[in-house]
Design a protein around this motif. Structure first.
Motif, PDB file in Angstrom:
ATOM      1  N   ARG A  91       0.854  -1.188   0.000  1.00  0.00           N
ATOM      2  CA  ARG A  91       0.000   0.000   0.000  1.00  0.00           C
ATOM      3  C   ARG A  91       0.893   1.243   0.000  1.00  0.00           C
ATOM      4  O   ARG A  91       1.718   1.462   0.883  1.00  0.00           O
ATOM      5  CB  ARG A  91      -0.911  -0.010   1.219  1.00  0.00           C
TER       6      ARG A  91
ATOM      7  N   ILE B 171      -1.963  -4.870  -0.392  1.00  0.00           N
ATOM      8  CA  ILE B 171      -3.377  -4.628  -0.669  1.00  0.00           C
ATOM      9  C   ILE B 171      -4.221  -5.762  -0.111  1.00  0.00           C
ATOM     10  O   ILE B 171      -5.284  -5.535   0.496  1.00  0.00           O
ATOM     11  CB  ILE B 171      -3.610  -4.479  -2.180  1.00  0.00           C
TER      12      ILE B 171
ATOM     13  N   GLU C 202      -6.758  -3.153  -8.203  1.00  0.00           N
ATOM     14  CA  GLU C 202      -5.400  -2.711  -7.904  1.00  0.00           C
ATOM     15  C   GLU C 202      -4.371  -3.794  -8.185  1.00  0.00           C
ATOM     16  O   GLU C 202      -3.169  -3.520  -8.204  1.00  0.00           O
ATOM     17  CB  GLU C 202      -5.315  -2.227  -6.455  1.00  0.00           C
TER      18      GLU C 202
ATOM     19  N   ASP D 156      -1.772   0.657  -6.341  1.00  0.00           N
ATOM     20  CA  ASP D 156      -2.437   1.503  -5.340  1.00  0.00           C
ATOM     21  C   ASP D 156      -2.206   2.960  -5.697  1.00  0.00           C
ATOM     22  O   ASP D 156      -1.149   3.521  -5.418  1.00  0.00           O
ATOM     23  CB  ASP D 156      -1.877   1.174  -3.956  1.00  0.00           C
TER      24      ASP D 156
END
Length: 266
Positions: free
Chosen positions: A99, A113, A149, A154
């Motif tokens: 992330r 993620i 994603e 991200d």
């Protein structure tokens, strides 16, 4: 991963309203009658669904290795093993992509993620019965809400990507992923993702709150583990929660954070 107030969903109706009082926004993306049908072909034909150069041009930063999906002339209604494994291979990057918000703040060993979505699904599981809310649907929505994603990565507010462009990239990525999967599972993923994006149900209201709750809980944990001050994640979510449980859980996290800070500076 958003810590910018402008990137968060606008207020939605109270979760105590009857579901029928909510107006569901139409799907932004898909025609159920056209996009999910496998191409008509003979048994030997293979259709390339994902190519690395397509992702470079269509989705921006990230590229993908070629992934191919095979379809017979008369595909069985049940999900084929080939389609399932192709799709799961695409989802691998959810496990390995960190992330970016945490990376930008120098967090080593930041969550992926998939880590984020997993704890959100646990939140949906333990939240208990809420009037008008289908818990199983919330769990599923939490699992798929960031699934695009896997392709686009991200994208954060600091990346300078306009909101409309971010949405376009994610919609296109999800469409291609669902073409790989096919059938009713793909339709369900599309529906859940669109419902979440449009914030168009009580379940979406709740899962959006879990998205923010999980982020500030992770921020508190990183502050504690790494000696960071991550105020912006708390400021960006303050007053943005739509449901009572979201407000209560956020208040508990904030209370614990304030207690830790008092001990540090007291």
């Amino acid at each position: 991963m958003a810590a910018n107030p402008s990137s968060l969903a606008s207020s939605s109706p109270s979760p105590h309203l009857n579901r029928n009082s909510l107006t569901r926004a139409p799907s932004l993306l898909f025609s159920r009658t056209s996009s999910l049908k496998p191409p008509l072909s003979n048994d030997s034909q293979r259709v390339s669904i994902v190519r690395s150069h397509d992702f470079n041009s269509s989705y921006g930063e990230q590229s993908m290795e070629s992934v191919h999906s095979s379809y017979g002339a008369s595909r069985a209604p049940s999900l084929s093993s080939s389609s399932a494994i192709d799709f799961l291979t695409l989802c691998h990057r959810l496990k390995t992509t960190k992330r970016k918000g945490w990376i930008n703040h120098g967090i080593k060993g930041a969550e992926s993620i998939a880590d984020h979505m997993y704890r959100m699904s646990l939140m949906a599981l333990i939240a208990g019965d809420i009037p008008g809310v289908k818990r199983e649907r919330c769990i599923k929505m939490a699992i798929v809400h960031d699934i695009a994603e896997a392709i686009v990565g991200d994208i954060t507010p600091w990346d300078g990507v306009p909101k409309e462009e971010k949405s376009r990239r994610e919609q296109a990525a999800l469409s291609d992923m669902c073409k790989v999967l096919g059938g009713l599972p793909a339709e369900e993923i599309q529906e859940l993702w669109s419902e979440y994006e449009n914030n168009s149900s009580l379940e979406a209201n709740l899962v959006k709150d879990f998205d923010k709750v999980e982020m500030i809980l992770q921020a508190l944990e990183y502050e504690t583990e790494h000696g960071k001050v991550l105020d912006e994640f708390f400021l960006s979510t303050a007053g943005k929660f739509q449901t009572e449980i979201g407000k209560q859980w956020a208040a508990e996290i904030t209370s614990r954070r304030n207690s830790i800070m008092r001990k540090k500076h007291g």
